[in-house]
Write a protein that holds these residues in place. Structure first.
Motif, PDB file in Angstrom:
ATOM      1  N   UNK A 238      47.749 -34.983 -20.708  1.00 50.20           N
ATOM      2  CA  UNK A 238      48.509 -33.767 -21.014  1.00 50.20           C
ATOM      3  C   UNK A 238      48.577 -33.611 -22.533  1.00 50.20           C
ATOM      4  N   UNK A 239      48.515 -32.379 -22.976  1.00 54.77           N
ATOM      5  CA  UNK A 239      48.703 -32.059 -24.387  1.00 54.77           C
ATOM      6  C   UNK A 239      49.991 -31.272 -24.498  1.00 54.77           C
ATOM      7  N   UNK A 240      50.841 -31.669 -25.418  1.00 54.79           N
ATOM      8  CA  UNK A 240      52.089 -30.955 -25.653  1.00 54.79           C
ATOM      9  C   UNK A 240      52.075 -30.488 -27.102  1.00 54.79           C
ATOM     10  N   UNK A 241      52.236 -29.193 -27.290  1.00 53.18           N
ATOM     11  CA  UNK A 241      52.268 -28.621 -28.630  1.00 53.18           C
ATOM     12  C   UNK A 241      53.665 -28.073 -28.877  1.00 53.18           C
ATOM     13  N   UNK A 242      54.234 -28.408 -30.015  1.00 47.46           N
ATOM     14  CA  UNK A 242      55.548 -27.887 -30.390  1.00 47.46           C
ATOM     15  C   UNK A 242      55.396 -27.191 -31.734  1.00 47.46           C
TER      16      UNK A 242
ATOM     17  N   UNK B 281      66.000 -31.955 -38.404  1.00 43.83           N
ATOM     18  CA  UNK B 281      67.288 -31.983 -37.713  1.00 43.83           C
ATOM     19  C   UNK B 281      67.124 -32.482 -36.277  1.00 43.83           C
ATOM     20  N   UNK B 282      66.117 -31.975 -35.576  1.00 45.71           N
ATOM     21  CA  UNK B 282      65.846 -32.425 -34.205  1.00 45.71           C
ATOM     22  C   UNK B 282      65.559 -33.921 -34.172  1.00 45.71           C
ATOM     23  N   UNK B 283      64.716 -34.376 -35.082  1.00 47.99           N
ATOM     24  CA  UNK B 283      64.363 -35.794 -35.104  1.00 47.99           C
ATOM     25  C   UNK B 283      65.595 -36.655 -35.381  1.00 47.99           C
ATOM     26  N   UNK B 284      66.466 -36.203 -36.259  1.00 51.82           N
ATOM     27  CA  UNK B 284      67.655 -36.985 -36.616  1.00 51.82           C
ATOM     28  C   UNK B 284      68.714 -36.972 -35.522  1.00 51.82           C
ATOM     29  N   UNK B 285      68.839 -35.872 -34.777  1.00 53.46           N
ATOM     30  CA  UNK B 285      69.957 -35.727 -33.842  1.00 53.46           C
ATOM     31  C   UNK B 285      69.603 -35.884 -32.372  1.00 53.46           C
ATOM     32  N   UNK B 286      68.406 -35.494 -31.963  1.00 57.03           N
ATOM     33  CA  UNK B 286      68.129 -35.404 -30.529  1.00 57.03           C
ATOM     34  C   UNK B 286      66.941 -36.215 -30.030  1.00 57.03           C
ATOM     35  N   UNK B 287      65.996 -36.499 -30.877  1.00 57.05           N
ATOM     36  CA  UNK B 287      64.743 -37.101 -30.417  1.00 57.05           C
ATOM     37  C   UNK B 287      64.939 -38.410 -29.665  1.00 57.05           C
ATOM     38  N   UNK B 288      65.657 -39.341 -30.232  1.00 57.23           N
ATOM     39  CA  UNK B 288      65.777 -40.664 -29.617  1.00 57.23           C
ATOM     40  C   UNK B 288      66.437 -40.592 -28.242  1.00 57.23           C
ATOM     41  N   UNK B 289      67.435 -39.759 -28.098  1.00 57.96           N
ATOM     42  CA  UNK B 289      68.114 -39.593 -26.806  1.00 57.96           C
ATOM     43  C   UNK B 289      67.153 -39.020 -25.764  1.00 57.96           C
ATOM     44  N   UNK B 290      66.390 -37.995 -26.138  1.00 59.66           N
ATOM     45  CA  UNK B 290      65.427 -37.409 -25.205  1.00 59.66           C
ATOM     46  C   UNK B 290      64.303 -38.377 -24.882  1.00 59.66           C
TER      47      UNK B 290
ATOM     48  N   UNK C 139      57.765 -42.443 -18.146  1.00 62.62           N
ATOM     49  CA  UNK C 139      57.122 -41.290 -17.507  1.00 62.62           C
ATOM     50  C   UNK C 139      55.740 -40.997 -18.072  1.00 62.62           C
ATOM     51  N   UNK C 140      55.348 -41.693 -19.124  1.00 61.95           N
ATOM     52  CA  UNK C 140      54.038 -41.505 -19.730  1.00 61.95           C
ATOM     53  C   UNK C 140      53.626 -42.788 -20.421  1.00 61.95           C
TER      54      UNK C 140
END
Length: 156
Positions: A2-6, A16-25, A32-33
Motif C-alpha cells: 500500500x502507498x499512503x500519501x499525505x 504539530x501533528x508529529x509532536x502531538x498525535x503521531x506516536x499515539x496513532x 497492522x503493517x
C-alpha cells in the motif's frame, strides 16, 4: 503493498501533528503493517497545473523516487522542469502532478493519470527519447517507483 500519501498545508502543521498525535496513532496501528517507510518531501513545483491533493478524477498515480548525484541535482531539477514536465503536461491523459525534494539529493515525481491506458501511451512513446534528451542516466544514482491504481474507498 500500500502507498499512503499525505499532503500538509504547511511544515508547521506537519510538525504539530508529529509532536502531538503521531506516536499515539502509530501505537494504535502496531502490528497492522510491516516494513513501513516514510519520506518527507518539500514541494518544489507543480507538473502541468496547480497541484491539488484531490484524487476523485484520477485512476492511477505514477510515483518515482530519484536519488541523484549531488553535483547533478541542479541539472536534474532543471531537466524535470524543462524536458519532463512539458512532455507529461502535453500528454492528454495526464491530469496533474508535483515535483518534490528531500535532503540528500532525493526527489519525488508524482503524476496523476486518468487511466493506465493513458499513462501507457505516454510511457511507450516518449520515455526513452526524453531520458536521452534530459541526460537522466548521468544524473540519477537510483530510481525506484511504482504505478498505483487508486482505490476510491481509501481516499480521505
Amino acid at each position: 503493498m500500500a502507498h499512503v500519501f499525505a499532503f500538509w498545508e504547511s511544515r508547521a502543521f506537519y510538525d504539530s501533528f508529529m509532536a502531538r498525535s503521531h506516536d499515539r496513532l502509530a501505537a494504535a496501528q502496531a502490528g497492522t503493517f510491516k516494513d513501513a517507510q516514510a519520506r518527507l518531501f518539500d514541494h518544489r513545483f507543480d507538473v502541468k497545473t496547480g497541484f491539488e491533493p484531490r484524487f476523485s478524477d484520477a485512476d492511477l498515480l505514477r510515483v518515482a523516487l530519484c536519488r541523484v548525484h549531488e553535483e547533478r541535482a541542479e541539472h536534474f531539477t532543471l531537466m524535470q522542469e524543462k524536458v519532463w514536465n512539458p512532455a507529461m503536461a502535453g500528454s492528454p491523459g495526464m491530469i496533474r502532478g508535483l515535483f518534490g525534494e528531500a535532503p540528500g539529493s532525493e526527489f519525488l515525481v508524482l503524476s496523476m493519470w486518468k487511466s493506465s491506458a493513458e499513462h501507457g501511451k505516454y510511457r511507450t512513446e516518449r520515455v526513452e527519447r526524453l531520458a536521452l534528451r534530459a541526460q537522466t542516466e548521468a544524473d540519477v544514482v537510483a530510481l525506484t517507483g511504482d504505478i498505483v491504481e487508486l482505490e476510491p474507498t481509501w481516499t480521505v
